[in-house]
Design an enzyme around this catalytic site. Structure first.
Site, PDB file in Angstrom:
ATOM      1  N   ALA A 288       0.835  -1.200   0.000  1.00  0.00           N
ATOM      2  CA  ALA A 288       0.000   0.000   0.000  1.00  0.00           C
ATOM      3  C   ALA A 288       0.871   1.251   0.000  1.00  0.00           C
ATOM      4  O   ALA A 288       0.621   2.199  -0.754  1.00  0.00           O
ATOM      5  CB  ALA A 288      -0.926  -0.013   1.218  1.00  0.00           C
ATOM      6  N   TYR A 289       1.887   1.252   0.837  1.00  0.00           N
ATOM      7  CA  TYR A 289       2.780   2.400   0.935  1.00  0.00           C
ATOM      8  C   TYR A 289       3.527   2.630  -0.372  1.00  0.00           C
ATOM      9  O   TYR A 289       3.562   3.745  -0.904  1.00  0.00           O
ATOM     10  CB  TYR A 289       3.767   2.162   2.075  1.00  0.00           C
ATOM     11  CG  TYR A 289       4.832   3.219   2.235  1.00  0.00           C
ATOM     12  CD1 TYR A 289       4.545   4.433   2.823  1.00  0.00           C
ATOM     13  CD2 TYR A 289       6.145   2.973   1.821  1.00  0.00           C
ATOM     14  CE1 TYR A 289       5.530   5.410   2.987  1.00  0.00           C
ATOM     15  CE2 TYR A 289       7.138   3.937   1.981  1.00  0.00           C
ATOM     16  CZ  TYR A 289       6.821   5.147   2.559  1.00  0.00           C
ATOM     17  OH  TYR A 289       7.802   6.103   2.719  1.00  0.00           O
ATOM     18  N   THR A 290       4.120   1.559  -0.921  1.00  0.00           N
ATOM     19  CA  THR A 290       4.897   1.738  -2.146  1.00  0.00           C
ATOM     20  C   THR A 290       4.001   2.078  -3.340  1.00  0.00           C
ATOM     21  O   THR A 290       4.422   2.797  -4.246  1.00  0.00           O
ATOM     22  CB  THR A 290       5.755   0.498  -2.465  1.00  0.00           C
ATOM     23  OG1 THR A 290       4.914  -0.658  -2.583  1.00  0.00           O
ATOM     24  CG2 THR A 290       6.778   0.260  -1.365  1.00  0.00           C
TER      25      THR A 290
ATOM     26  N   THR B 117       1.436   4.055  -3.192  1.00  0.00           N
ATOM     27  CA  THR B 117       1.233   5.503  -3.129  1.00  0.00           C
ATOM     28  C   THR B 117       2.491   6.248  -3.542  1.00  0.00           C
ATOM     29  O   THR B 117       2.412   7.293  -4.203  1.00  0.00           O
ATOM     30  CB  THR B 117       0.823   5.963  -1.721  1.00  0.00           C
ATOM     31  OG1 THR B 117       1.850   5.685  -0.770  1.00  0.00           O
ATOM     32  CG2 THR B 117      -0.472   5.306  -1.285  1.00  0.00           C
ATOM     33  N   LYS B 118       3.654   5.729  -3.170  1.00  0.00           N
ATOM     34  CA  LYS B 118       4.887   6.431  -3.517  1.00  0.00           C
ATOM     35  C   LYS B 118       5.190   6.323  -5.017  1.00  0.00           C
ATOM     36  O   LYS B 118       5.754   7.255  -5.609  1.00  0.00           O
ATOM     37  CB  LYS B 118       6.049   5.901  -2.679  1.00  0.00           C
ATOM     38  CG  LYS B 118       5.909   6.224  -1.191  1.00  0.00           C
ATOM     39  CD  LYS B 118       5.728   7.715  -0.941  1.00  0.00           C
ATOM     40  CE  LYS B 118       5.669   8.064   0.528  1.00  0.00           C
ATOM     41  NZ  LYS B 118       5.504   9.514   0.788  1.00  0.00           N
TER      42      LYS B 118
END
Length: 284
Positions: free
Chosen positions: A153-155, A157-158
């Site tokens: 999820a984090y990557t 968004t990045k």
């Protein structure tokens, strides 16, 4: 005096950048989510450092922040917007709750775009304002180029922020507004401690990934405690804001050869095997 707005300035990179820039002659509007965070931020700080209540997922607070900064600027332009606010929650994508996945995009992507849209007139699209156009600096991550297990999820968004930064730079040239990405590696920031706390009693303890996730947590937490300091990243932020010819992207990464240069050049199937081996991911 140049003016800059920084989101996510309660702790970590945002706090380090706010203190650094204020100490070096910038007027800094630092977005915090609680009044107590603002008081802690200014304690012992020097220069013109002004905390403002700012949750990037709340349109009323974004609008109020833009109005506050506009009033302080008078008829001048804003020199910089640093989109730093972000969250990270570890978990396997196959079973991560959808509300957790959406939360990443609400903060890391939609919040960033809301801030950008609100401040573009102050940065340069409002022809009635005077002074040189400002710059947008988006804090991404190594994860913006390298997707690891358990941070999907984090990557995601990045990766989105990387693409948005390039698009903004190519669109906003008509106003002279630049857009620059800074993608740090491991940084000493509470974001990973928060992620660990979220997982302590989370839905993954009895999952098929439990052992691998624990190994991954240990690596991430170790990197977060021995990595670059927020002040290190603050130096890159100031360079991005003030250099005559800034790069489109900066990659401050510890042990850059092994943590960035080589992995970004390896075939993906080979990188898969490295991840599998490192975190004990194998077919049972």
């Amino acid at each position: 005096m140049k003016t800059v707005v920084i989101t996510g300035a309660s702790t970590g990179i945002g706090a380090g950048a706010a203190r650094h820039l204020a100490a070096n002659g910038w007027r800094v509007f630092a977005g915090v989510r609680k009044q107590a965070d603002g008081e802690a931020l200014t304690q012992g700080a020097s220069g013109d450092l002004r905390p403002i209540l700012l949750d990037v997922t709340k349109p009323d607070q974004v609008e109020a922040a833009a109005e506050t900064v506009a009033a302080a600027l008078g008829g001048e332009r804003l020199a910089g917007l640093v989109n730093n606010a972000g969250i990270a929650k570890m978990g396997p994508l196959a079973i991560q709750p959808m509300e957790d996945f959406r939360a990443h995009f609400e903060v890391n992507v939609f919040g960033l775009l809301a801030m950008t849209q609100a401040f573009v007139p102050l940065l340069g699209s409002d022809a009635a304002r005077t002074g040189p156009p400002g710059r947008i600096v988006n804090i991404t991550s190594v994860g913006g180029r390298l997707a690891s297990p358990f941070l999907g999820a984090y990557t995601a968004t990045k990766h989105a922020v990387e693409a948005m930064t390039d698009t903004l730079r190519r669109e906003l040239v008509i106003y002279g507004i630049d857009a620059i990405a800074i993608g740090p590696g491991s940084v000493k920031t509470p974001i990973w401690d928060k992620a660990e706390q979220d997982n302590t009693e989370g839905p993954y303890a009895a999952s098929d990934w439990a052992g691998s996730l624990k190994r991954f947590e240990e690596v991430m937490l170790s990197g977060g405690r021995t990595g670059l300091t927020p002040e290190d990243i603050a130096g890159y932020i100031e360079t991005a804001l003030s250099a005559d010819k800034p790069k489109a992207r900066y990659a401050p990464v510890p042990d850059k050869l092994t943590n960035w240069t080589i992995p970004t050049r390896l075939p993906k199937r080979l990188l898969d095997r490295i991840f599998w081996s490192r975190f004990g991911l194998k077919k049972t």
